[in-house]
Enzyme design. Structure first.
Site, PDB file in Angstrom:
ATOM      1  N   ASP A   1     -37.372 105.376  -5.605  1.00  0.00           N
ATOM      2  CA  ASP A   1     -38.513 105.878  -4.878  1.00  0.00           C
ATOM      3  C   ASP A   1     -39.843 105.269  -5.497  1.00  0.00           C
ATOM      4  O   ASP A   1     -40.821 105.042  -4.776  1.00  0.00           O
ATOM      5  CB  ASP A   1     -38.885 107.358  -4.662  1.00  0.00           C
ATOM      6  CG  ASP A   1     -37.567 108.100  -3.864  1.00  0.00           C
ATOM      7  OD1 ASP A   1     -37.428 107.273  -3.078  1.00  0.00           O
ATOM      8  OD2 ASP A   1     -37.041 109.080  -4.358  1.00  0.00           O
ATOM      9  N   GLY A   2     -40.060 105.156  -6.902  1.00  0.00           N
ATOM     10  CA  GLY A   2     -41.097 104.773  -7.375  1.00  0.00           C
ATOM     11  C   GLY A   2     -41.311 103.264  -7.176  1.00  0.00           C
ATOM     12  O   GLY A   2     -42.614 102.815  -7.124  1.00  0.00           O
TER      13      GLY A   2
HETATM   14  N1  NAD Z   1     -42.242 118.211 -11.562  1.00  0.00           N
HETATM   15  C1  NAD Z   1     -42.012 117.153 -10.783  1.00  0.00           C
HETATM   16  O1  NAD Z   1     -41.203 117.138 -10.078  1.00  0.00           O
HETATM   17  C2  NAD Z   1     -42.879 115.795 -10.863  1.00  0.00           C
HETATM   18  C3  NAD Z   1     -43.841 115.617 -11.884  1.00  0.00           C
HETATM   19  C4  NAD Z   1     -44.629 114.631 -11.979  1.00  0.00           C
HETATM   20  C5  NAD Z   1     -44.479 113.825 -11.149  1.00  0.00           C
HETATM   21  N2  NAD Z   1     -43.541 113.875  -9.966  1.00  0.00           N
HETATM   22  C6  NAD Z   1     -43.379 112.792  -8.894  1.00  0.00           C
HETATM   23  O2  NAD Z   1     -43.087 111.386  -9.459  1.00  0.00           O
HETATM   24  C7  NAD Z   1     -43.722 110.822  -8.645  1.00  0.00           C
HETATM   25  C8  NAD Z   1     -43.756 109.427  -9.025  1.00  0.00           C
HETATM   26  O3  NAD Z   1     -42.512 108.817  -9.162  1.00  0.00           O
HETATM   27  P1  NAD Z   1     -42.147 107.662 -10.144  1.00  0.00           P
HETATM   28  O4  NAD Z   1     -40.805 107.430  -9.448  1.00  0.00           O
HETATM   29  O5  NAD Z   1     -43.260 106.577 -10.008  1.00  0.00           O
HETATM   30  O6  NAD Z   1     -42.163 108.284 -11.460  1.00  0.00           O
HETATM   31  P2  NAD Z   1     -40.792 108.749 -12.217  1.00  0.00           P
HETATM   32  O7  NAD Z   1     -40.041 107.666 -12.508  1.00  0.00           O
HETATM   33  O8  NAD Z   1     -41.317 109.618 -13.114  1.00  0.00           O
HETATM   34  O9  NAD Z   1     -39.769 109.708 -11.053  1.00  0.00           O
HETATM   35  C9  NAD Z   1     -40.125 110.844 -10.778  1.00  0.00           C
HETATM   36  C10 NAD Z   1     -39.019 111.289  -9.925  1.00  0.00           C
HETATM   37  O10 NAD Z   1     -39.366 111.679  -8.512  1.00  0.00           O
HETATM   38  C11 NAD Z   1     -38.709 111.196  -7.372  1.00  0.00           C
HETATM   39  N3  NAD Z   1     -39.673 110.895  -6.241  1.00  0.00           N
HETATM   40  C12 NAD Z   1     -40.623 110.253  -6.024  1.00  0.00           C
HETATM   41  N4  NAD Z   1     -41.169 110.213  -5.043  1.00  0.00           N
HETATM   42  C13 NAD Z   1     -40.417 111.228  -4.257  1.00  0.00           C
HETATM   43  C14 NAD Z   1     -40.215 111.557  -2.857  1.00  0.00           C
HETATM   44  N5  NAD Z   1     -41.198 111.168  -1.782  1.00  0.00           N
HETATM   45  N6  NAD Z   1     -39.332 112.419  -2.489  1.00  0.00           N
HETATM   46  C15 NAD Z   1     -38.383 112.776  -3.467  1.00  0.00           C
HETATM   47  N7  NAD Z   1     -38.187 112.412  -4.841  1.00  0.00           N
HETATM   48  C16 NAD Z   1     -39.062 111.538  -5.165  1.00  0.00           C
HETATM   49  C17 NAD Z   1     -38.063 109.949  -8.003  1.00  0.00           C
HETATM   50  O11 NAD Z   1     -37.154 109.712  -7.246  1.00  0.00           O
HETATM   51  C18 NAD Z   1     -37.837 110.401  -9.499  1.00  0.00           C
HETATM   52  O12 NAD Z   1     -36.583 110.636  -9.610  1.00  0.00           O
HETATM   53  C19 NAD Z   1     -45.047 111.304  -8.045  1.00  0.00           C
HETATM   54  O13 NAD Z   1     -45.535 111.118  -6.912  1.00  0.00           O
HETATM   55  C20 NAD Z   1     -44.535 112.892  -8.312  1.00  0.00           C
HETATM   56  O14 NAD Z   1     -44.234 113.291  -6.791  1.00  0.00           O
HETATM   57  C21 NAD Z   1     -42.657 115.044 -10.235  1.00  0.00           C
HETATM   58  N1  ATP Z   2     -42.838  96.357  -8.980  1.00  0.00           N
HETATM   59  C1  ATP Z   2     -43.263  97.397  -9.862  1.00  0.00           C
HETATM   60  N2  ATP Z   2     -44.248  96.949 -10.846  1.00  0.00           N
HETATM   61  C2  ATP Z   2     -44.510  97.809 -11.749  1.00  0.00           C
HETATM   62  N3  ATP Z   2     -43.897  99.213 -11.639  1.00  0.00           N
HETATM   63  C3  ATP Z   2     -42.890  99.496 -10.994  1.00  0.00           C
HETATM   64  C4  ATP Z   2     -42.433  98.462  -9.743  1.00  0.00           C
HETATM   65  N4  ATP Z   2     -41.556  99.414  -9.059  1.00  0.00           N
HETATM   66  C5  ATP Z   2     -41.519 100.452  -9.810  1.00  0.00           C
HETATM   67  N5  ATP Z   2     -42.231 100.670 -10.716  1.00  0.00           N
HETATM   68  C6  ATP Z   2     -42.467 101.719 -11.699  1.00  0.00           C
HETATM   69  O1  ATP Z   2     -41.125 101.786 -12.518  1.00  0.00           O
HETATM   70  C7  ATP Z   2     -40.908 103.263 -12.382  1.00  0.00           C
HETATM   71  C8  ATP Z   2     -39.352 103.539 -12.089  1.00  0.00           C
HETATM   72  O2  ATP Z   2     -39.160 102.954 -10.708  1.00  0.00           O
HETATM   73  P1  ATP Z   2     -38.299 103.632  -9.583  1.00  0.00           P
HETATM   74  O3  ATP Z   2     -38.575 105.168  -9.406  1.00  0.00           O
HETATM   75  O4  ATP Z   2     -38.197 102.841  -8.415  1.00  0.00           O
HETATM   76  O5  ATP Z   2     -36.904 103.593 -10.374  1.00  0.00           O
HETATM   77  P2  ATP Z   2     -35.664 104.778 -11.106  1.00  0.00           P
HETATM   78  O6  ATP Z   2     -36.880 105.629 -12.004  1.00  0.00           O
HETATM   79  O7  ATP Z   2     -34.728 103.893 -11.896  1.00  0.00           O
HETATM   80  O8  ATP Z   2     -35.299 105.334 -10.063  1.00  0.00           O
HETATM   81  P3  ATP Z   2     -35.448 106.746  -9.653  1.00  0.00           P
HETATM   82  O9  ATP Z   2     -36.874 107.224  -9.630  1.00  0.00           O
HETATM   83  O10 ATP Z   2     -34.863 107.021  -8.164  1.00  0.00           O
HETATM   84  O11 ATP Z   2     -34.554 107.391 -10.663  1.00  0.00           O
HETATM   85  C9  ATP Z   2     -41.922 104.058 -11.292  1.00  0.00           C
HETATM   86  O12 ATP Z   2     -42.562 104.859 -12.168  1.00  0.00           O
HETATM   87  C10 ATP Z   2     -42.497 103.060 -10.658  1.00  0.00           C
HETATM   88  O13 ATP Z   2     -43.897 103.298 -10.493  1.00  0.00           O
END
Ligand code: NAD
Ligand code: ATP
Length: 529
Positions: free
Chosen positions: A294-295
């Site tokens: 999702d990130g």
């Molecule tokens: N306590 C919490 O649950 C918490 C705390 C901080 C941030 N977040 C979320 O993390 C997001 C950033 O995600 P990231 O991947 O860059 O950071 P990250 O790598 O820390 O991932 C956070 C988790 O949130 C999940 N996530 C992100 N967007 C989602 C969505 N729309 N629906 C369901 N799950 C989702 C991702 O799959 C990941 O497992 C923020 O927008 C925020 O919503 C959650």
């Molecule tokens: N193209 C990109 N350039 C820089 N940062 C990125 C890019 N794609 C993803 N990221 C950052 O890398 C982090 C991890 O990405 P992502 O959530 O897609 O992978 P993941 O953590 O393995 O998946 P999940 O959250 O489902 O476990 C996120 O915080 C996202 O903001």
């Protein structure tokens, strides 16, 4: 207390001291004690005039303070209303500019016959309720009529059918099905006023289909960094798209270097060098492909502050609420998306502006900060409660006292907002979630507000600490007393391709990702009813 009142109180007290008579008294546990009249006078004195008078004055004072607070709130509401109105005007202005730019673009391309109604269509910011109807687009064959709501290309007769499309975006239409159009009527409005009666003519959220009008030619890959498996898959997909579909490919500068290090074959892959080129990406890219979790979808969306091309998200993360496509079947999935109409979810985004108190209500940056999940205002490193005053358009909503507040889109409802106790909302529901984080109150339930409102969150002057805003979990900005954050729905949603359709994909993600409401079934051999 006036001097006269004080003198009267002193007189009463002196009178009582002179009457120093001892009497018997029973205590609570039955013991008899001696109480002198002086003590009695003292007991009587305590709740009497001077203190009562002080209480009265305190009450008067607190009433005055309440009036001041009410007046201040009214002033703040007025300010919120003015800012909401200003934000709305700005949004309209931006749409107007976008429409003019588009018109200019089409005139340059020799499409001067582009109709006024089509231009107005563009300015309708993909809002379903104002969409125009293409009377010719009803297929009729399947009992499904299709309404054209956006066309991203000049449709005029000047266009030659075999015109070379290199460097031009592929035109497409968005159609939404309306099952059950039994009376064979093309409906324009969601509400009809037949014979003076208000009737819901059409349900507002239908599954939306995207249909290419000519084949897409340019794909942008956005990939999760620091993953060899993702890079390897990206290289394989780029090769496949080039060899089987002769597509132009854009990748991020980092990925371009990585691909070229691997093989000079990837010389044809394009990238960008500066922010200006990033801003122009949406005019070149037909389709975004994301490889990650999702990130990565959040990251891809953040590259497009304005219009966003349709995105196909392959799942290479752990949860994948917004990444429905299995990466192992990329050939079949991409083949379908490139050649056939496919379902999309229009994921709304929030546009946020910071208004500094010192800057006299001017927004801090001309460009809004755009989020796909949420904007969070929290206490950061501070150990104090956050104190936030919230307004919805011109109405006071509440004061948040707790760890913070999440203002989320419906797509973000399954992310941080969910963890803070917010409801999960289907991404096509038009709303904004208002979810407190650890509120220090027993009755602060999360809210869902309509999508057309403008929210304003202000750190009041009497707040003990600062607050921090973060955007999709990134880019923290400090907000001091008097500073405010203004949020409203952006005119530019993110169209994400569905594996099946919006609802099936959403339900699959909460079942598989969260094991929502998973419970072992009761055995049959229990007590009978
Ligand atoms: N306590 C919490 O649950 C918490 C705390 C901080 C941030 N977040 C979320 O993390 C997001 C950033 O995600 P990231 O991947 O860059 O950071 P990250 O790598 O820390 O991932 C956070 C988790 O949130 C999940 N996530 C992100 N967007 C989602 C969505 N729309 N629906 C369901 N799950 C989702 C991702 O799959 C990941 O497992 C923020 O927008 C925020 O919503 C959650
Ligand atoms: N193209 C990109 N350039 C820089 N940062 C990125 C890019 N794609 C993803 N990221 C950052 O890398 C982090 C991890 O990405 P992502 O959530 O897609 O992978 P993941 O953590 O393995 O998946 P999940 O959250 O489902 O476990 C996120 O915080 C996202 O903001």
């Amino acid at each position: 207390m006036s001097a006269d009142e004080l003198a009267a109180a002193t007189e009463v007290r002196e009178e009582r001291i002179n009457l120093n008579v001892t009497t018997s008294h029973k205590t609570e546990n039955g013991d008899i004690t001696k109480v002198s009249s002086v003590e009695r006078a003292a007991y009587a004195f305590v709740p009497q005039t001077p203190i009562r008078s002080t209480d009265a004055h305190l009450e008067e004072f607190s009433e005055a303070m309440r009036t001041v607070a009410k007046t201040l709130r009214r002033v703040a509401e007025g300010k919120a209303a003015a800012q909401a109105e200003a934000a709305e005007w700005k949004r309209k202005y931006e749409l107007e500019v976008a429409s003019k730019e588009h018109k200019h673009h089409n005139v340059i391309k020799g499409c001067s016959n582009f109709g006024k109604d089509k231009l107005e269509q563009l300015t309708s910011q993909m809002a379903l309720e104002t969409a125009s109807i293409d009377q010719t687009s009803c297929c009729g064959n399947h009992g499904i009529c299709s309404h054209q709501i956006l066309q991203d290309e000049c449709p005029g007769p000047n266009r030659k059918p075999d015109e070379k499309m290199v460097g031009r975006k592929a035109p497409f239409r968005l159609l939404w099905g309306c099952d059950g159009d039994k009376n064979d009527q093309h409906k324009r409005d969601f509400v009809s006023f037949e014979k003076g009666d208000i009737k819901t003519a059409e349900r507002s959220n239908k599954q939306i289909l995207l249909k290419w009008e000519s084949p897409p030619q340019t794909v942008l890959f956005v990939t999760k960094p620091n993953s060899n498996s993702v890079l390897a898959l990206c290289a394989e997909m780029v090769r496949w798209l080039k060899e089987h579909n002769n597509m132009n490919v854009f990748v991020e500068p980092r990925v371009s270097k990585e691909l070229l290090t691997e093989d000079s074959y990837f010389n044809f892959v394009q990238t960008w060098n500066n922010d200006q080129e990033v801003k122009a990406l949406h005019t070149k890219v037909d389709l975004i492909v994301t490889l990650g979790g999702d990130g990565t979808v959040l990251w891809a969306a953040s590259l497009f502050k304005g219009p966003v091309p349709p995105a196909v998200a392959f799942s290479l993360g752990s949860l994948g609420f917004m990444t429905p496509f299995p990466s192992e079947q990329y050939r079949e999935c991409l083949g379908n998306v490139l050649k056939r109409p496919f379902s999309i979810t229009l994921r709304s985004r929030l546009q946020c502006h910071v208004v500094r108190d010192a800057a006299k209500d001017e927004v801090e940056t001309e460009e809004p900060i755009i989020v796909l999940n949420e904007v969070t205002i929290d206490r950061g490193m501070s150990s104090y409660l956050t104190y936030l005053e919230c307004y919805c358009d011109s109405s006071f909503v509440t004061c948040v006292q707790g760890d913070g507040l999440i203002i989320s889109t419906t797509s973000g409802s399954t992310a941080y907002s969910l963890a803070a106790g917010g409801s999960m909302v289907h991404p096509q529901v038009p709303g904004i979630l208002f979810t407190p984080i650890c509120p220090h109150s027993l009755s602060f339930r999360p809210l869902i507000l309509p999508e057309y409102v403008t929210l304003r969150v202000q750190v009041p002057f009497n707040s003990r600490g600062q607050a921090w805003a973060s955007f999709d979990g990134k880019g923290r900005i400090q907000l001091g007393p008097g500073d405010a954050l203004i949020c409203s729905i952006s005119p530019w949603p993110v169209p994400t391709a569905c594996l099946v359709d919006s609802t099936t994909d959403f339900l699959r993600s909460i079942h598989e990702g969260l094991h929502w409401n998973l419970r072992k079934s009761q055995s049959f051999d229990g007590p009978s009813a």
